[in-house]
Design an enzyme around this catalytic site. Structure first.
Site, PDB file in Angstrom:
ATOM      1  N   HIS A   8      42.287  43.484  41.511  1.00 10.36           N
ATOM      2  CA  HIS A   8      41.105  44.244  41.932  1.00 10.36           C
ATOM      3  C   HIS A   8      41.246  45.678  41.433  1.00 10.36           C
ATOM      4  O   HIS A   8      42.357  46.196  41.298  1.00 10.36           O
ATOM      5  CB  HIS A   8      40.975  44.256  43.460  1.00 10.36           C
ATOM      6  CG  HIS A   8      40.940  42.902  44.093  1.00 10.36           C
ATOM      7  ND1 HIS A   8      39.861  42.059  43.964  1.00 10.36           N
ATOM      8  CD2 HIS A   8      41.853  42.242  44.858  1.00 10.36           C
ATOM      9  CE1 HIS A   8      40.112  40.939  44.636  1.00 10.36           C
ATOM     10  NE2 HIS A   8      41.305  41.024  45.180  1.00 10.36           N
ATOM     11  N   TYR A 190      42.798  38.267  55.596  1.00  6.49           N
ATOM     12  CA  TYR A 190      42.879  37.654  54.263  1.00  6.49           C
ATOM     13  C   TYR A 190      43.482  36.254  54.345  1.00  6.49           C
ATOM     14  O   TYR A 190      42.938  35.288  53.814  1.00  6.49           O
ATOM     15  CB  TYR A 190      43.731  38.524  53.320  1.00  6.49           C
ATOM     16  CG  TYR A 190      43.018  39.703  52.693  1.00  6.49           C
ATOM     17  CD1 TYR A 190      42.014  40.381  53.366  1.00  6.49           C
ATOM     18  CD2 TYR A 190      43.356  40.157  51.416  1.00  6.49           C
ATOM     19  CE1 TYR A 190      41.373  41.472  52.795  1.00  6.49           C
ATOM     20  CE2 TYR A 190      42.719  41.246  50.830  1.00  6.49           C
ATOM     21  CZ  TYR A 190      41.731  41.900  51.532  1.00  6.49           C
ATOM     22  OH  TYR A 190      41.104  42.984  50.956  1.00  6.49           O
ATOM     23  N   GLU A 281      47.817  40.111  42.550  1.00  4.06           N
ATOM     24  CA  GLU A 281      46.964  41.053  43.292  1.00  4.06           C
ATOM     25  C   GLU A 281      47.510  42.472  43.197  1.00  4.06           C
ATOM     26  O   GLU A 281      47.408  43.259  44.138  1.00  4.06           O
ATOM     27  CB  GLU A 281      46.785  40.632  44.752  1.00  4.06           C
ATOM     28  CG  GLU A 281      45.522  41.235  45.366  1.00  4.06           C
ATOM     29  CD  GLU A 281      45.183  40.698  46.749  1.00  4.06           C
ATOM     30  OE1 GLU A 281      45.973  39.974  47.336  1.00  4.06           O
ATOM     31  OE2 GLU A 281      44.071  41.025  47.222  1.00  4.06           O
TER      32      GLU A 281
END
Lengths: 336, 336
Positions: A8, A190, A281
């Site tokens: 991200h 999450y 991530e």
């Protein structure tokens, strides 16, 4: 070629957050202001962040999407969400244009609690056809922690799935931030989202009969699922479903965002290697260095490289080939 | 001596479910009807169920509580919940009286969404002092899947924690059924509850400063937590907290309800052995036999016996001594 399926733009210049803050102050109206971030600012935010780590860790390509925690589908109106998704996705597109060898685009969808997915269909089509994106992030809980929408297997989502199949792009299941004080976002919400989505898929075999080529990536190593693989195998058996490897494994994949060696060992021991995609991530939930190893917790390449449960061929599938299979849009750029 | 810290009376005669159904039809009022279940019916339900499995598997004592999925804290009024908890707990007490060598009592608490915990304090005291119970089950989400109450670390719960400390009994964190269609109860809600509670504890070190001897058991192997042990270690580090083993491990324990060998291997590899209590939740979420092993998925004794990460001394701690430490009320009956 090593493809990180899960990144991200967490290092985005603060201007973006300020833009969003001002947009939400417009109490429901579209904001319309331009986003003033220069190419140099984009380069700077990446060169000292994701690109630096990519190079240090020997990764080649990151599937890059807007900050998951800032999607905030529970904030503002649907119209604001549409505008916000376009702004965020356009920024990802600029990153991909600046660094086409390093990033491929994955889009945010303008979901909104209780609203149909027609705006998501429109934005997905725009991002894939006009911007060359290869996938999307789908939030299983647009309410931000109160889970007031339908399960992902509900027909509510079918128009989006039809478009995903038509465009041949997968979705990563990814919640956004939590506005529920019970749930810490990256420490509970999450992982709960991942676990919940998997069980929804397990319970509704009809979904993948209706859409045999629909593909989902469940991030963060599948939440609690691989650790409880025996529970899920047993539940499928008790419920009279096919064994997991036959019923879900053409459609459901896990990434490797599990931040210690023992966890990646378990993942690669119990889940078929074809269903595992390398992901880190980075830069995300955990930023520190593990004093036990001297390396970043989220340097998951080390764990995948060291697990005893993958032969070299299968390890290469996890690092590269499986992503090319799940994200066909990557193929034009990843001839290994 | 092998102590199973996690068993529910899932085989209870149907008369109990019928009683509850009629109670809830009383639209808010206390029902008052007697529960007509004979000792023979109780014996029958256990001899063919939990006691049979206990003997076959070589377990000695099960910490036994009412069916978690039927606590249903979101159903009916607080007054009905108080009555329901008393009825269920009294039934467990009868089981313990019938089979004092095989069972020890753990009580259901009359939680109710948005209500204070004074009724829980009263019922806990009754069960421990009058019925000899050794622990309680505490639901982190009395709403049944919408998570509308406070985190477990909120002062809302402090009167209960004061009583737990005074009586020296622990609580197992255990959700009930889910009325939220997003969450399958045993395939998602249970594990999410475990994961969520652990993160709440991690975020609020003040709780265990206020109550240094307060003890919680997080069941189902800790939800997603051990699989993501690196994530939690890294989050604690990033947040500036002490390392997990120093901050939480005097107060938080995991059971072994993980239904495959790889999962129990991971649990025993990453979590200090002093923080693991043997549990199976038999007869519970998964009833079938694993065709890969020929044994019940929930025969967790086999996994604990086979894990390479426990020496004989530590394995004995997991099977017995840790439960005696966490549930001091057991000591009078468990001289090994």
């Amino acid at each position: 070629m090593i493809i990180d399926c899960h990144g991200h733009f967490t290092t985005v210049p603060k201007t973006l957050h300020e833009w969003r803050r001002r947009q939400l102050e417009h109490t429901g109206a579209v904001y319309g202001a331009p986003l003033a971030i220069s190419d140099d600012e984009l380069r700077e935010s990446l060169e000292s962040g994701q690109l630096k780590a990519q190079r240090e860790r020997g990764l080649d390509l990151t599937l890059f999407s807007p900050i998951a925690g800032q999607m905030g589908h529970h904030l503002g109106t649907l119209e604001q969400g549409i505008e916000w998704a376009r702004v965020c996705n356009d920024l990802i597109h600029r990153v991909v244009q600046l660094y086409p060898q390093n990033f491929a685009g994955v889009c945010q969808l303008p979901q909104s609690p209780g609203k149909d997915v027609s705006a998501c269909v429109t934005e997905l089509e725009r991002c894939v056809k006009e911007l060359g994106f290869v996938g999307c992030n789908l939030n299983p809980d647009p309410s931000g922690g109160y889970w007031t929408d339908t399960p992902l297997t509900d027909r509510h989502y079918y128009p989006l799935y039809e478009k995903m199949v038509e465009l041949d792009v997968p979705a990563m299941i990814h919640v956004s931030s939590s506005c529920n004080p019970c749930f810490h976002h990256v420490g509970a919400h999450y992982l709960n989202g991942d676990t919940t989505a998997f069980m929804q898929f397990l319970l509704a075999p009809q979904l993948f009969k209706d859409f045999p080529t629909l593909r989902f990536i469940i991030p963060h190593g599948g939440g609690a699922v691989p650790y409880h693989w025996g529970r899920y195998r047993g539940l499928a058996q008790d419920l009279g479903f096919k064994v997991l490897e036959e019923s879900l494994m053409n459609n459901v994949f896990f990434d490797t965002c599990v931040y210690h060696q023992s966890g990646v060992n378990l993942l690669t021991e119990v889940v078929p290697h074809k269903n595992i995609l390398f992901g880190s991530e980075m830069i995300g939930a955990v930023k520190g260095i593990d004093p036990r190893t001297g390396h970043h917790y989220d340097d998951t390449k080390r764990y995948v490289s060291a697990t005893p449960h993958l032969c070299d061929e299968h390890r290469h599938d996890v690092f590269c080939n499986n992503a090319l299979h799940v994200y066909p849009g990557l193929k034009y750029r990843c001839q290994d």
